[in-house]
Enzyme design. Structure first.
Site, mmCIF file in Angstrom:
data_model
loop_
_atom_site.group_PDB
_atom_site.id
_atom_site.type_symbol
_atom_site.label_atom_id
_atom_site.label_comp_id
_atom_site.label_asym_id
_atom_site.label_seq_id
_atom_site.Cartn_x
_atom_site.Cartn_y
_atom_site.Cartn_z
ATOM 1 N N HIS A 1 50.756 23.508 15.000
ATOM 2 C CA HIS A 1 49.587 24.023 14.274
ATOM 3 C C HIS A 1 50.006 24.347 12.834
ATOM 4 C CE1 HIS A 1 46.279 26.583 13.035
ATOM 5 N NE2 HIS A 1 45.577 26.061 14.027
ATOM 6 N N GLU B 1 43.334 18.584 11.700
ATOM 7 C CA GLU B 1 42.816 19.839 11.146
ATOM 8 C C GLU B 1 43.143 19.927 9.651
ATOM 9 O OE1 GLU B 1 42.217 23.069 14.350
ATOM 10 O OE2 GLU B 1 44.250 23.244 13.586
HETATM 11 P P1 PGA Z 1 38.934 27.694 13.083
HETATM 12 O O1 PGA Z 1 40.450 27.382 13.529
HETATM 13 O O2 PGA Z 1 38.044 27.087 14.136
HETATM 14 O O3 PGA Z 1 38.860 29.196 13.050
HETATM 15 O O4 PGA Z 1 38.742 27.066 11.760
HETATM 16 C C1 PGA Z 1 40.803 26.149 14.061
HETATM 17 C C2 PGA Z 1 42.275 26.149 14.329
HETATM 18 O O5 PGA Z 1 43.035 26.700 13.528
HETATM 19 O O6 PGA Z 1 42.723 25.602 15.353
#
Ligand code: PGA
Length: 222
Positions: free
Chosen positions: A95, A147
């Site tokens: 992540h 992401e």
């Molecule tokens: P968020 O986070 O939905 O709060 O933007 C997503 C993540 O970091 O996995």
């Protein structure tokens, strides 16, 4: 209808009691076929949640949010894939919050994926740019969570066209990857992403913490 993976990334949140409340509320709902839901919980909650899932025959899966790059042994503070496998089937790896706050490199991410696969955990590997897939050459199918940094926790999700473009780029490099999108996903915008050709689910952070907002997300997923 395609199968959709919804992963709830609780990050560093919830005590045991808070987790149980969430589980009670969410498990009171019924969900449609073709939806796979994974709770990505802190290590401290894995035992409680796996017990709840087992006892209540609750159709959710469980995952950890990180894994040691080593096997069991003298690695103080680490939790190995073998230890996680006792409770969970999935693990989130790489992540951006780990890459940024804990200096995780692409090489470290690769080692963690190796350890996870060796214990038959299913890795969900987060990437925020294409260069991060270069190290991810494995025979097993990986789930890749795309992401973009500017979309995480900001309430400003990336526009669906750009997400689709990126999903195609990822698939060109990893033909068998299951690609999901993460970054400010909520009940209102979820379908904009899961309806895209190349996207097979969502990684939800903030929107998964509150049981009622997560229930709304689940309702819109099917
Ligand atoms: P968020 O986070 O939905 O709060 O933007 C997503 C993540 O970091 O996995």
């Amino acid at each position: 209808m395609k199968n959709v993976l919804l992963a709830a990334n609780w990050k560093s949140n919830k005590t045991k009691f808070e987790a149980k409340d969430w589980l009670k509320e969410v498990s009171a709902q019924s969900f449609g076929e073709g939806l796979e839901v994974v709770i990505l919980a802190p290590f401290t909650l894995l035992d409680t949640i796996s017990g709840y899932i087992r006892v209540n025959d609750f159709p959710f899966k469980l995952g950890a949010q990180d894994v040691s790059p080593f096997d069991d042994g003298a690695y103080t503070g680490e939790v190995s894939a073998r230890q996680i496998k006792e409770f969970a089937d999935y693990v989130l790896i790489g992540h951006s919050e780990r890459r940024t706050n804990f200096g995780e490199s692409d090489e470290m991410v690769r080692k963690k994926v190796e350890r996870a696969i060796a214990q038959e955990l299913k890795p969900i590997v987060c990437i925020s740019d294409l260069s991060q897939v270069a190290n991810l050459k494995f025979d097993q199918e990986l789930t890749i969570a795309y992401e973009p940094l500017e979309a995480i926790g900001t309430g400003k999700p990336q526009d669906p066209d750009s997400v689709e473009f990126m999903a195609n780029q990822i698939r060109a490099k990893m033909s068998s990857a299951r690609i999901i999108y993460g970054g400010s996903v909520n009940a209102d915008n979820l379908r904009d992403y899961i309806n895209l050709d190349g996207i097979e689910g969502a990684l939800v952070g903030g929107g998964s913490l509150n049981s009622s907002s997560f229930i709304d997300i689940l309702k819109n997923a099917i």
